[in-house]
Design a protein around this motif. Structure first.
Motif, PDB file in Angstrom:
ATOM      1  N   TRP A   1      24.550  71.245  59.338  1.00 61.14           N
ATOM      2  CA  TRP A   1      25.927  71.721  59.199  1.00 61.14           C
ATOM      3  C   TRP A   1      26.271  71.953  57.730  1.00 61.14           C
ATOM      4  O   TRP A   1      26.844  72.989  57.358  1.00 61.14           O
ATOM      5  N   GLY A   2      25.926  70.988  56.888  1.00 66.27           N
ATOM      6  CA  GLY A   2      26.208  71.131  55.467  1.00 66.27           C
ATOM      7  C   GLY A   2      25.474  72.306  54.846  1.00 66.27           C
ATOM      8  O   GLY A   2      26.038  73.062  54.042  1.00 66.27           O
ATOM      9  N   LEU A   3      24.201  72.484  55.229  1.00 63.71           N
ATOM     10  CA  LEU A   3      23.417  73.603  54.694  1.00 63.71           C
ATOM     11  C   LEU A   3      23.992  74.935  55.132  1.00 63.71           C
ATOM     12  O   LEU A   3      24.139  75.865  54.318  1.00 63.71           O
ATOM     13  N   LYS A   4      24.355  75.049  56.398  1.00 62.28           N
ATOM     14  CA  LYS A   4      24.882  76.308  56.909  1.00 62.28           C
ATOM     15  C   LYS A   4      26.210  76.675  56.254  1.00 62.28           C
ATOM     16  O   LYS A   4      26.413  77.831  55.846  1.00 62.28           O
ATOM     17  N   THR A   5      27.119  75.733  56.186  1.00 68.82           N
ATOM     18  CA  THR A   5      28.423  76.031  55.591  1.00 68.82           C
ATOM     19  C   THR A   5      28.287  76.413  54.118  1.00 68.82           C
ATOM     20  O   THR A   5      29.014  77.282  53.623  1.00 68.82           O
ATOM     21  N   THR A   6      27.361  75.778  53.415  1.00 68.73           N
ATOM     22  CA  THR A   6      27.138  76.125  52.011  1.00 68.73           C
ATOM     23  C   THR A   6      26.601  77.544  51.873  1.00 68.73           C
ATOM     24  O   THR A   6      27.083  78.329  51.039  1.00 68.73           O
ATOM     25  N   LEU A   7      25.618  77.896  52.699  1.00 68.53           N
ATOM     26  CA  LEU A   7      25.037  79.234  52.631  1.00 68.53           C
ATOM     27  C   LEU A   7      26.046  80.306  53.025  1.00 68.53           C
ATOM     28  O   LEU A   7      26.136  81.352  52.369  1.00 68.53           O
ATOM     29  N   ILE A   8      26.822  80.067  54.097  1.00 68.50           N
ATOM     30  CA  ILE A   8      27.816  81.045  54.522  1.00 68.50           C
ATOM     31  C   ILE A   8      28.907  81.202  53.458  1.00 68.50           C
ATOM     32  O   ILE A   8      29.373  82.314  53.174  1.00 68.50           O
TER      33      ILE A   8
ATOM     34  N   ARG B   1      29.860  91.138  62.411  1.00 65.08           N
ATOM     35  CA  ARG B   1      29.398  89.992  63.201  1.00 65.08           C
ATOM     36  C   ARG B   1      28.414  89.188  62.377  1.00 65.08           C
ATOM     37  O   ARG B   1      27.527  89.745  61.739  1.00 65.08           O
ATOM     38  N   LEU B   2      28.587  87.862  62.411  1.00 62.00           N
ATOM     39  CA  LEU B   2      27.646  86.966  61.758  1.00 62.00           C
ATOM     40  C   LEU B   2      27.627  85.668  62.567  1.00 62.00           C
ATOM     41  O   LEU B   2      28.548  84.863  62.477  1.00 62.00           O
ATOM     42  N   ASP B   3      26.581  85.521  63.374  1.00 65.17           N
ATOM     43  CA  ASP B   3      26.431  84.358  64.244  1.00 65.17           C
ATOM     44  C   ASP B   3      25.164  83.596  63.861  1.00 65.17           C
ATOM     45  O   ASP B   3      24.127  84.204  63.588  1.00 65.17           O
ATOM     46  N   TRP B   4      25.263  82.278  63.864  1.00 69.26           N
ATOM     47  CA  TRP B   4      24.109  81.449  63.533  1.00 69.26           C
ATOM     48  C   TRP B   4      24.189  80.161  64.348  1.00 69.26           C
ATOM     49  O   TRP B   4      25.039  79.300  64.089  1.00 69.26           O
ATOM     50  N   SER B   5      23.340  80.034  65.334  1.00 64.93           N
ATOM     51  CA  SER B   5      23.343  78.861  66.200  1.00 64.93           C
ATOM     52  C   SER B   5      21.999  78.140  66.106  1.00 64.93           C
ATOM     53  O   SER B   5      20.954  78.768  65.941  1.00 64.93           O
ATOM     54  N   THR B   6      22.051  76.822  66.215  1.00 63.82           N
ATOM     55  CA  THR B   6      20.851  75.995  66.123  1.00 63.82           C
ATOM     56  C   THR B   6      20.948  74.840  67.099  1.00 63.82           C
ATOM     57  O   THR B   6      21.971  74.143  67.141  1.00 63.82           O
TER      58      THR B   6
ATOM     59  N   GLU C   1      18.919  80.813  65.979  1.00 68.13           N
ATOM     60  CA  GLU C   1      19.063  82.272  66.069  1.00 68.13           C
ATOM     61  C   GLU C   1      20.159  82.727  65.120  1.00 68.13           C
ATOM     62  O   GLU C   1      21.275  82.215  65.146  1.00 68.13           O
ATOM     63  N   PHE C   2      19.793  83.689  64.273  1.00 73.87           N
ATOM     64  CA  PHE C   2      20.732  84.282  63.314  1.00 73.87           C
ATOM     65  C   PHE C   2      20.873  85.759  63.655  1.00 73.87           C
ATOM     66  O   PHE C   2      19.875  86.479  63.770  1.00 73.87           O
ATOM     67  N   GLU C   3      22.108  86.216  63.826  1.00 76.07           N
ATOM     68  CA  GLU C   3      22.346  87.614  64.191  1.00 76.07           C
ATOM     69  C   GLU C   3      23.548  88.143  63.423  1.00 76.07           C
ATOM     70  O   GLU C   3      24.579  87.473  63.325  1.00 76.07           O
ATOM     71  N   CYS C   4      23.409  89.349  62.878  1.00 72.82           N
ATOM     72  CA  CYS C   4      24.516  89.947  62.135  1.00 72.82           C
ATOM     73  C   CYS C   4      24.505  91.459  62.302  1.00 72.82           C
ATOM     74  O   CYS C   4      23.455  92.082  62.469  1.00 72.82           O
ATOM     75  N   ASN C   5      25.705  92.043  62.284  1.00 71.21           N
ATOM     76  CA  ASN C   5      25.909  93.491  62.300  1.00 71.21           C
ATOM     77  C   ASN C   5      26.684  93.866  61.052  1.00 71.21           C
ATOM     78  O   ASN C   5      27.721  93.264  60.758  1.00 71.21           O
TER      79      ASN C   5
ATOM     80  N   PRO D   1      32.781  84.034  60.657  1.00 68.19           N
ATOM     81  CA  PRO D   1      31.431  83.738  61.148  1.00 68.19           C
ATOM     82  C   PRO D   1      31.452  82.649  62.215  1.00 68.19           C
ATOM     83  O   PRO D   1      32.269  81.721  62.164  1.00 68.19           O
ATOM     84  N   ARG D   2      30.569  82.771  63.180  1.00 69.43           N
ATOM     85  CA  ARG D   2      30.432  81.764  64.225  1.00 69.43           C
ATOM     86  C   ARG D   2      29.155  80.964  63.959  1.00 69.43           C
ATOM     87  O   ARG D   2      28.044  81.498  64.058  1.00 69.43           O
ATOM     88  N   VAL D   3      29.318  79.716  63.592  1.00 68.75           N
ATOM     89  CA  VAL D   3      28.212  78.849  63.220  1.00 68.75           C
ATOM     90  C   VAL D   3      28.216  77.628  64.137  1.00 68.75           C
ATOM     91  O   VAL D   3      29.256  76.978  64.314  1.00 68.75           O
ATOM     92  N   PHE D   4      27.052  77.331  64.717  1.00 76.57           N
ATOM     93  CA  PHE D   4      26.939  76.210  65.642  1.00 76.57           C
ATOM     94  C   PHE D   4      25.702  75.384  65.305  1.00 76.57           C
ATOM     95  O   PHE D   4      24.654  75.933  64.937  1.00 76.57           O
ATOM     96  N   VAL D   5      25.831  74.080  65.450  1.00 74.79           N
ATOM     97  CA  VAL D   5      24.704  73.154  65.405  1.00 74.79           C
ATOM     98  C   VAL D   5      24.860  72.218  66.598  1.00 74.79           C
ATOM     99  O   VAL D   5      25.849  71.484  66.695  1.00 74.79           O
ATOM    100  N   VAL D   6      23.908  72.260  67.514  1.00 70.05           N
ATOM    101  CA  VAL D   6      24.000  71.490  68.756  1.00 70.05           C
ATOM    102  C   VAL D   6      22.901  70.434  68.775  1.00 70.05           C
ATOM    103  O   VAL D   6      21.721  70.765  68.900  1.00 70.05           O
ATOM    104  N   PRO D   7      23.246  69.162  68.616  1.00 68.12           N
ATOM    105  CA  PRO D   7      22.237  68.100  68.743  1.00 68.12           C
ATOM    106  C   PRO D   7      21.899  67.878  70.223  1.00 68.12           C
ATOM    107  O   PRO D   7      22.788  67.808  71.066  1.00 68.12           O
ATOM    108  N   VAL D   8      20.617  67.801  70.494  1.00 66.96           N
ATOM    109  CA  VAL D   8      20.152  67.600  71.869  1.00 66.96           C
ATOM    110  C   VAL D   8      19.526  66.209  71.951  1.00 66.96           C
ATOM    111  O   VAL D   8      18.505  65.942  71.309  1.00 66.96           O
ATOM    112  N   PHE D   9      20.129  65.340  72.735  1.00 71.09           N
ATOM    113  CA  PHE D   9      19.649  63.962  72.836  1.00 71.09           C
ATOM    114  C   PHE D   9      18.850  63.766  74.131  1.00 71.09           C
ATOM    115  O   PHE D   9      19.096  64.421  75.144  1.00 71.09           O
ATOM    116  N   GLY D  10      17.902  62.842  74.055  1.00 65.70           N
ATOM    117  CA  GLY D  10      17.108  62.515  75.231  1.00 65.70           C
ATOM    118  C   GLY D  10      16.125  63.584  75.628  1.00 65.70           C
ATOM    119  O   GLY D  10      15.705  63.653  76.787  1.00 65.70           O
ATOM    120  N   LYS D  11      15.736  64.446  74.686  1.00 62.84           N
ATOM    121  CA  LYS D  11      14.777  65.512  74.952  1.00 62.84           C
ATOM    122  C   LYS D  11      13.618  65.420  73.968  1.00 62.84           C
ATOM    123  O   LYS D  11      13.724  64.785  72.910  1.00 62.84           O
TER     124      LYS D  11
END
Length: 237
Positions: free
Chosen positions: A152-159, A129-134, A189-193, A172-182
């Motif tokens: 996104w570019g940084l994460k894909t390069t590192l992975i 397992r290798l998950d990385w969400s932001t 969070e980075f998690e791996c087994n 690997p499950r990699v996510f980048v979620v832009p939050v607008f209006g906040k």
């Protein structure tokens, strides 16, 4: 005759136990979280079918200033000795980083092919397992979108770089979620087994010792570095 049968039986049991230990897995679970200014790092290692458990926790990391760097609080515990745990803190600044870099280069010089050994050992570590969400938000929507693309570019390069050195059993499950209006926000969070065979780990340790012995004064240098690290650790605790 019965004595010889008893000896053979004991040797057979010892051999079976040895084989069981060699084929067992050393598993680790790493979790790194950051919510705005709060950080948490947790590492758990289990071995011998769960009989041995080690836990390492960094509950918080505090940036002090440019000169003193960051302060890290550490907690360690295991189930080998009942009710045994340790807690310590240390400051990480540019002098400490420079010291660690010098120690690493000393180990390189004291070991024949240390980098090759590290690369070969990492190849036998399997990640299930290798998950990385932001989640990220800035005051301006355009800046939020730009930062999301950069992440996104940084994460894909590192992975991609990491996949060259380790075995990934699952995509690997990699996510980048832009939050607008906040309000400005940064949550990641980075998690791996991962796991490695105990026999492979023991073999890697044996190969490392052989490589150290091939360098003149290598063993003495490693003992000196290890003793210095234990001295620093005991002085902090």
């Amino acid at each position: 005759m019965w004595i010889w049968l008893g000896v053979i039986l004991i040797l057979l049991l010892v051999f079976i136990a040895f084989v069981i230990i060699l084929v067992s897995l050393i598993k680790f679970h790493l979790v790194v979280r950051k919510v705005n200014e709060n950080e948490t790092v947790q590492l758990e290692v289990t071995a011998l079918y769960g009989l041995v458990r080690l836990r390492y926790l960094i509950p918080y990391i505090v940036f002090k200033n440019m000169k003193d760097g960051i302060q890290v609080e550490q907690q360690r515990s295991n189930n080998l000795v009942k009710d045994q745990s340790a807690s310590s803190g240390q400051d990480i600044n540019k002098d400490k980083v420079r010291y660690w870099a010098d120690q690493f280069y000393d180990m390189l010089r004291a070991t024949r092919g240390l980098q090759k050994w590290m690369t070969s050992t990492l190849k036998h570590i399997s990640f299930q397992r290798l998950d990385w969400s932001t989640n990220v938000a800035l005051s301006d929507a355009a800046h939020t979108a730009t930062l999301s693309g950069a992440l996104w570019g940084l994460k894909t390069t590192l992975i991609g770089w990491l996949s060259c050195y380790i075995r990934l059993s699952r995509r690997p499950r990699v996510f980048v979620v832009p939050v607008f209006g906040k309000p400005p926000l940064f949550v990641t969070e980075f998690e791996c087994n991962g796991e490695i065979r105990c026999g492979r780990a023991l073999y890697a340790g044996f190969v490392l010792i052989v490589r150290v012995l091939k360098v003149k004064g290598g063993l003495k240098k490693w003992i000196s570095i290890t003793a210095q690290g234990q001295k620093n650790g005991s002085s902090r605790s």
